[in-house]
Design a protein around this motif. Structure first.
Motif, PDB file in Angstrom:
ATOM      1  N   SER A  27       9.625  41.310 -25.480  1.00  0.00           N
ATOM      2  CA  SER A  27       8.812  40.891 -26.627  1.00  0.00           C
ATOM      3  C   SER A  27       9.435  41.332 -27.943  1.00  0.00           C
ATOM      4  O   SER A  27       9.356  40.613 -28.947  1.00  0.00           O
ATOM      5  CB  SER A  27       7.393  41.456 -26.496  1.00  0.00           C
ATOM      6  N   LEU A  28      10.045  42.521 -27.963  1.00  0.00           N
ATOM      7  CA  LEU A  28      10.725  42.964 -29.180  1.00  0.00           C
ATOM      8  C   LEU A  28      11.839  42.003 -29.558  1.00  0.00           C
ATOM      9  O   LEU A  28      12.045  41.682 -30.737  1.00  0.00           O
ATOM     10  CB  LEU A  28      11.288  44.372 -28.974  1.00  0.00           C
ATOM     11  N   ARG A  29      12.560  41.547 -28.565  1.00  0.00           N
ATOM     12  CA  ARG A  29      13.633  40.589 -28.820  1.00  0.00           C
ATOM     13  C   ARG A  29      13.079  39.239 -29.271  1.00  0.00           C
ATOM     14  O   ARG A  29      13.569  38.622 -30.205  1.00  0.00           O
ATOM     15  CB  ARG A  29      14.493  40.431 -27.572  1.00  0.00           C
ATOM     16  N   GLY A  30      12.021  38.784 -28.568  1.00  0.00           N
ATOM     17  CA  GLY A  30      11.429  37.498 -28.932  1.00  0.00           C
ATOM     18  C   GLY A  30      10.749  37.521 -30.282  1.00  0.00           C
ATOM     19  O   GLY A  30      10.727  36.521 -30.996  1.00  0.00           O
ATOM     20  N   ALA A  31      10.181  38.680 -30.651  1.00  0.00           N
ATOM     21  CA  ALA A  31       9.482  38.785 -31.932  1.00  0.00           C
ATOM     22  C   ALA A  31      10.425  38.584 -33.113  1.00  0.00           C
ATOM     23  O   ALA A  31       9.984  38.179 -34.187  1.00  0.00           O
ATOM     24  CB  ALA A  31       8.788  40.137 -32.041  1.00  0.00           C
ATOM     25  N   ARG A  32      11.703  38.851 -32.932  1.00  0.00           N
ATOM     26  CA  ARG A  32      12.660  38.633 -34.024  1.00  0.00           C
ATOM     27  C   ARG A  32      12.683  37.164 -34.451  1.00  0.00           C
ATOM     28  O   ARG A  32      12.898  36.857 -35.628  1.00  0.00           O
ATOM     29  CB  ARG A  32      14.069  39.039 -33.580  1.00  0.00           C
ATOM     30  N   ARG A  33      12.452  36.277 -33.483  1.00  0.00           N
ATOM     31  CA  ARG A  33      12.451  34.841 -33.813  1.00  0.00           C
ATOM     32  C   ARG A  33      11.122  34.395 -34.404  1.00  0.00           C
ATOM     33  O   ARG A  33      11.055  33.361 -35.061  1.00  0.00           O
ATOM     34  CB  ARG A  33      12.758  34.032 -32.557  1.00  0.00           C
ATOM     35  N   GLU A  34      10.057  35.144 -34.159  1.00  0.00           N
ATOM     36  CA  GLU A  34       8.731  34.743 -34.637  1.00  0.00           C
ATOM     37  C   GLU A  34       8.403  35.301 -36.017  1.00  0.00           C
ATOM     38  O   GLU A  34       7.583  34.725 -36.733  1.00  0.00           O
ATOM     39  CB  GLU A  34       7.667  35.204 -33.641  1.00  0.00           C
ATOM     40  N   ILE A  76      -1.946  33.487 -30.768  1.00  0.00           N
ATOM     41  CA  ILE A  76      -2.130  32.265 -31.559  1.00  0.00           C
ATOM     42  C   ILE A  76      -1.848  32.511 -33.030  1.00  0.00           C
ATOM     43  O   ILE A  76      -1.275  31.664 -33.722  1.00  0.00           O
ATOM     44  CB  ILE A  76      -3.551  31.713 -31.345  1.00  0.00           C
ATOM     45  N   LEU A  77      -2.198  33.686 -33.531  1.00  0.00           N
ATOM     46  CA  LEU A  77      -1.985  33.967 -34.951  1.00  0.00           C
ATOM     47  C   LEU A  77      -0.527  34.276 -35.280  1.00  0.00           C
ATOM     48  O   LEU A  77      -0.002  33.796 -36.289  1.00  0.00           O
ATOM     49  CB  LEU A  77      -2.865  35.130 -35.397  1.00  0.00           C
ATOM     50  N   VAL A  78       0.135  35.086 -34.449  1.00  0.00           N
ATOM     51  CA  VAL A  78       1.482  35.543 -34.817  1.00  0.00           C
ATOM     52  C   VAL A  78       2.542  35.240 -33.772  1.00  0.00           C
ATOM     53  O   VAL A  78       3.712  35.582 -33.968  1.00  0.00           O
ATOM     54  CB  VAL A  78       1.484  37.055 -35.131  1.00  0.00           C
ATOM     55  N   GLY A  79       2.193  34.608 -32.665  1.00  0.00           N
ATOM     56  CA  GLY A  79       3.168  34.241 -31.657  1.00  0.00           C
ATOM     57  C   GLY A  79       3.024  35.074 -30.398  1.00  0.00           C
ATOM     58  O   GLY A  79       2.576  36.227 -30.450  1.00  0.00           O
ATOM     59  N   PRO A  80       3.405  34.537 -29.234  1.00  0.00           N
ATOM     60  CA  PRO A  80       3.184  35.248 -27.970  1.00  0.00           C
ATOM     61  C   PRO A  80       3.976  36.544 -27.826  1.00  0.00           C
ATOM     62  O   PRO A  80       3.451  37.534 -27.316  1.00  0.00           O
ATOM     63  CB  PRO A  80       3.602  34.218 -26.909  1.00  0.00           C
ATOM     64  N   TYR A  81       5.250  36.549 -28.256  1.00  0.00           N
ATOM     65  CA  TYR A  81       6.022  37.793 -28.145  1.00  0.00           C
ATOM     66  C   TYR A  81       5.431  38.872 -29.053  1.00  0.00           C
ATOM     67  O   TYR A  81       5.224  40.019 -28.635  1.00  0.00           O
ATOM     68  CB  TYR A  81       7.480  37.543 -28.526  1.00  0.00           C
ATOM     69  N   THR A  82       5.157  38.497 -30.284  1.00  0.00           N
ATOM     70  CA  THR A  82       4.559  39.450 -31.209  1.00  0.00           C
ATOM     71  C   THR A  82       3.157  39.831 -30.756  1.00  0.00           C
ATOM     72  O   THR A  82       2.719  40.965 -30.961  1.00  0.00           O
ATOM     73  CB  THR A  82       4.507  38.855 -32.621  1.00  0.00           C
TER      74      THR A  82
END
Length: 353
Positions: A27-34, A76-82
């Motif tokens: 999720s930390l890695r995916g959150a970079r894209r979100e 829904i508000l900030v993305g699934p990884y975040t």
């Protein structure tokens, strides 16, 4: 649905901890894209808001209450990884500061309340958006459905973990029936809170809602009997995207502080779904006292403050502040890492011509 220490044995708790750590790393890695410079601060606010609303237990049946899990709302508000990170931060703050949810069961709680709720709710949300007409109402309806199913999904995961490593000899069928039944009711409350919050944010800043990206259709004009995109719509959309989210952030923070510091005093005092099932079925026979049971903020009260209303309110305000600080720090770091990655890609890319 905070699982205390002692409900699940050490091997399964350890395995859940490894799974939770892997999910957080992904999720930390995916959150970079979100995340970007506008949404990173909002992610910390979402975590703080979830913390605040989780203090508001609502009655669902005789002698039983429920509270928001928050996975659907965050995704829904900030993305699934975040979203996974938001709920994980909340669980970490609750476990360390408030003795809510066992420390050895932290992995179990992250798997149940962060990973499963996000996966179930976001999958349902995206599936419904593909079949529903495009529009804000569809986003709200899809958010309601995703949140509704995420809570029994988490209850099923707990039942599975209990089947693998439960410390008491209770028939798994009884655990499943009791957990699923009460958490379907709690899911209705989760769905109502999620849909109302998503709808409120979409009404003022749809550009900041991850699940509503691309929602606004271009303005159409009829030219020569043919509908074409209006040329002025792009600047309008760009202007809206450039608006600072500061007002929304301040409004959300004040709301979270009021909910945690004042409204929480009126929350239901009945045991939540898991606590009720555990007491009725005997799952809690080997529960252990929390390692932080003597902490200054244990049980969401400030030690040595005798007034219950003031003690609980101060604990809620401290919790909101700590959660928004820790969450914002994590999300800003993820955003900075994304910016560094983009800069590195730009400098290493071969120039055209």
């Amino acid at each position: 649905m905070h699982v205390p220490d002692g409900f699940i044995d050490a091997p399964v708790s350890a395995a859940a901890g490894v799974a939770a750590a892997a999910a957080v790393a992904v999720s930390l890695r995916g959150a970079r894209r979100e995340l970007d410079e506008r949404t990173a601060p909002l992610a910390g606010l979402v975590a703080a808001f979830i913390f605040a609303v989780q203090m508001l237990n609502f009655p669902v049946a005789a002698g039983t209450s429920g509270h928001l899990l928050g996975g659907a709302l965050a995704a829904i508000l900030v993305g699934p990884y975040t979203g996974v990170l938001c709920v994980s931060v909340v669980l970490l703050m609750q476990g360390i500061l408030f003795a809510d949810g066992g420390l050895t069961a932290l992995g179990v709680n992250i798997v149940n309340m962060a990973v499963v709720t996000v996966l179930v709710s976001y999958a349902v949300f995206r599936l419904l958006l593909k079949v529903l007409p495009a529009g804000r109402r569809s986003v709200t309806v899809a958010a309601f459905a995703g949140a509704l199913l995420s809570v029994p999904g988490a209850a099923v995961m707990f039942t599975l973990l209990y089947a693998l490593g439960g410390t008491t000899d209770v028939p798994i069928g009884k655990v499943f029936t009791a957990m699923a039944g009460v958490h379907v009711l709690i899911g209705i409350g989760e769905a109502l809170i999620t849909a109302a919050t998503v709808g409120a944010v979409i009404a003022v800043r749809p550009d900041l809602v991850h699940g509503a990206r691309g929602l606004a259709a271009p303005l159409k004009l009829r030219v020569g009997g043919v509908l074409v995109d209006a040329p002025a719509s792009a600047p309008v959309a760009a202007a809206r995207s450039a608006r600072s989210p500061r007002r929304l952030w301040l409004t959300g923070l004040v709301t979270a502080l009021v909910l945690a510091g004042f409204v929480s005093f009126y929350a239901s005092s009945s045991p939540d779904g898991l606590e009720k099932v555990a007491a009725d079925k005997g799952i809690d026979a080997k529960a252990r006292q929390h390692a932080a049971a003597d902490s200054p903020l244990a049980d969401y009260s400030v030690k040595d403050v005798d007034d219950a209303r003031l003690s609980g309110g101060l604990a809620g305000v401290i919790g909101v502040g700590a959660t928004v600080a820790v969450g914002s720090g994590i999300f800003w770091a993820a955003r900075r890492r994304r910016a560094q990655d983009l800069t590195a890609s730009a400098t290493t890319a071969p120039s055209a011509g």
